[in-house]
Design a protein around this motif. Structure first.
Motif, PDB file in Angstrom:
ATOM      1  N   UNK A  27       0.758  -1.235   0.020  1.00 18.99           N
ATOM      2  CA  UNK A  27       0.047  -0.028   0.039  1.00 18.99           C
ATOM      3  C   UNK A  27       0.629   1.212  -0.027  1.00 18.99           C
ATOM      4  N   UNK A  28       2.137   1.159   0.355  1.00 19.44           N
ATOM      5  CA  UNK A  28       2.989   2.305   0.357  1.00 19.44           C
ATOM      6  C   UNK A  28       4.313   1.526   0.619  1.00 19.44           C
ATOM      7  N   UNK A  29       5.382   1.996  -0.332  1.00 19.84           N
ATOM      8  CA  UNK A  29       6.510   1.298  -0.130  1.00 19.84           C
ATOM      9  C   UNK A  29       7.639   2.316  -0.694  1.00 19.84           C
ATOM     10  N   UNK A  30       8.815   2.389  -0.305  1.00 15.21           N
ATOM     11  CA  UNK A  30       9.941   3.157  -0.861  1.00 15.21           C
ATOM     12  C   UNK A  30      10.442   2.754  -2.071  1.00 15.21           C
ATOM     13  N   UNK A  31      10.908   1.602  -2.291  1.00 17.03           N
ATOM     14  CA  UNK A  31      11.431   1.018  -3.373  1.00 17.03           C
ATOM     15  C   UNK A  31      10.658  -0.144  -4.002  1.00 17.03           C
ATOM     16  N   UNK A  32      10.875  -1.180  -2.905  1.00 17.37           N
ATOM     17  CA  UNK A  32      10.695  -2.550  -3.102  1.00 17.37           C
ATOM     18  C   UNK A  32      11.608  -3.368  -4.029  1.00 17.37           C
ATOM     19  N   UNK A  33      12.549  -4.105  -3.348  1.00 22.17           N
ATOM     20  CA  UNK A  33      13.645  -4.856  -3.812  1.00 22.17           C
ATOM     21  C   UNK A  33      12.950  -6.104  -4.236  1.00 22.17           C
ATOM     22  N   UNK A  34      11.811  -6.604  -3.801  1.00 20.20           N
ATOM     23  CA  UNK A  34      11.403  -8.008  -3.938  1.00 20.20           C
ATOM     24  C   UNK A  34      11.085  -8.041  -5.535  1.00 20.20           C
ATOM     25  N   UNK A  35      10.253  -6.885  -5.831  1.00 19.40           N
ATOM     26  CA  UNK A  35      10.120  -7.055  -7.388  1.00 19.40           C
ATOM     27  C   UNK A  35      11.454  -7.246  -8.166  1.00 19.40           C
ATOM     28  N   UNK A  36      12.517  -6.468  -7.880  1.00 16.76           N
ATOM     29  CA  UNK A  36      13.663  -6.424  -8.669  1.00 16.76           C
ATOM     30  C   UNK A  36      14.362  -7.801  -8.499  1.00 16.76           C
ATOM     31  N   UNK A  37      14.359  -8.353  -7.353  1.00 15.52           N
ATOM     32  CA  UNK A  37      14.877  -9.741  -7.190  1.00 15.52           C
ATOM     33  C   UNK A  37      14.188 -10.852  -8.043  1.00 15.52           C
ATOM     34  N   UNK A  38      12.910 -10.848  -8.173  1.00 21.47           N
ATOM     35  CA  UNK A  38      12.363 -11.701  -8.834  1.00 21.47           C
ATOM     36  C   UNK A  38      12.773 -11.294 -10.287  1.00 21.47           C
TER      37      UNK A  38
END
Length: 320
Positions: A27-38
């Motif tokens: 709902x609110x996130x600074x960057x989100x590395x999970x998406x990039x790791x995937x």
């Protein structure tokens, strides 16, 4: 299955590797590395990323299926789109995003950050150099006193009145009104307020003061108590532009649209900063096509985006 636990990184990478779809819905996130790791694990393999528009990564991972995490129907449609997406399209999207994350490294981010700091420092020095000192003030006063006639051009918002959350609350203070009365009482002075405000507001706020005006960024001007217009007729706004702005308002709480005789203005002063920056970029990008087709100008301002004719502005009114 849903696991309420973290995993060792090697196990997490394995899960990324076998996953056909990754759905990241903060709902609110600074960057989100999970998406990039995937994305980093899907070298040569198909896969689809569904990503919340509230994640910072959504700005650069535009080939993901971007969704509003509060909209269940949109999430449902995104999952269906992901499940039915052809493998070729999956690989194209993944390849585009992988190229992007491979160039936008931590080192590059740090370098860009430092460069931006140095640039701001340079700008601050330039601004400091433009500050009027005692010597300049003395010279200005001397020339003011010696002048036979004086043209005094004043902006309103941010100059005569501070910026406020609600633009309608930026009414002139008694102190300002008294000062303007004194200035206009001097027959040598011609005082003009050059503003983006509309005619009705300027007339209401400065009633009884012998001022000239340029309203709506020069679309209208008032001289000798009479209004004139630089626009031939009131603009009839294109449905596509109205839909784009209304769609942006629907997705951006506390933003609003103002319809003037000569321009459309999207206000976002009361919107959270992180969301405002995202929506402002999205709106400008969405408006570029229809604005170009209709020969309209997109003007980002202080917590606003304005769409207007390029035929007039505050500068052109000064030249007049």
């Amino acid at each position: 299955y849903y696991f309420y636990q973290s995993f060792p990184f090697n196990e997490l990478v394995a899960l990324y590797d076998i996953a056909d779809i990754a759905m990241v819905t903060p709902l609110r996130d600074g960057m989100n590395l999970v998406a990039k790791e995937y994305l980093a694990t899907k070298r040569g393999k198909p896969g689809v990323l569904i990503l919340s528009e509230m994640a910072g990564a959504a700005i650069e991972l535009t080939d993901a299926i971007i969704i509003n995490p509060n909209d269940t129907q949109e999430i449902e449609a995104a999952i269906l789109q992901a499940l039915t997406m052809p493998k070729k399209e999956q690989r194209i999207r993944l390849n585009n995003m992988q190229k992007r994350i491979s160039t936008q490294t931590v080192k590059k981010w740090a370098n860009d950050f430092v460069k931006e700091l140095l640039y701001i420092s340079k700008q601050n020095n330039e601004i400091f150099q433009k500050i009027v000192g005692k010597r300049q003030l003395s010279q200005i006063k001397k020339e003011y006193d010696q002048a036979y006639t004086r043209l005094i051009l004043l902006d309103y918002d941010g100059t005569l009145s501070p910026f406020v959350k609600n633009p309608e609350d930026a009414v002139p203070s008694k102190e300002l009104l008294n000062l303007l009365k004194k200035m206009t009482a001097d027959k040598k002075n011609k005082v003009v307020i050059n503003s983006g405000r509309n005619r009705q507001v300027l007339d209401k706020w400065f009633k009884g003061i012998d001022l000239d005006f340029a309203a709506e960024h020069g679309a209208f001007f008032k001289e000798n108590h009479k209004w004139h217009k630089n626009v031939q007729e009131k603009i009839t706004w294109d449905d596509e532009i109205l839909r784009i702005i209304e769609h942006t308002i629907d997705k951006t709480p506390r933003s609003r649209m103002e319809i003037k005789d000569s321009s459309l203005v999207w206000h976002y002063r009361n919107v959270d900063v992180w969301l405002a920056e995202l929506r402002q970029k999205q709106l400008i990008n969405a408006l570029m096509g229809p604005a170009s087709r209709l020969n309209l100008q997109i003007v980002p301002g202080n917590k606003i985006v304005e769409i207007k004719s390029p035929d007039f502005n505050k500068g052109s009114e000064v030249k007049r």
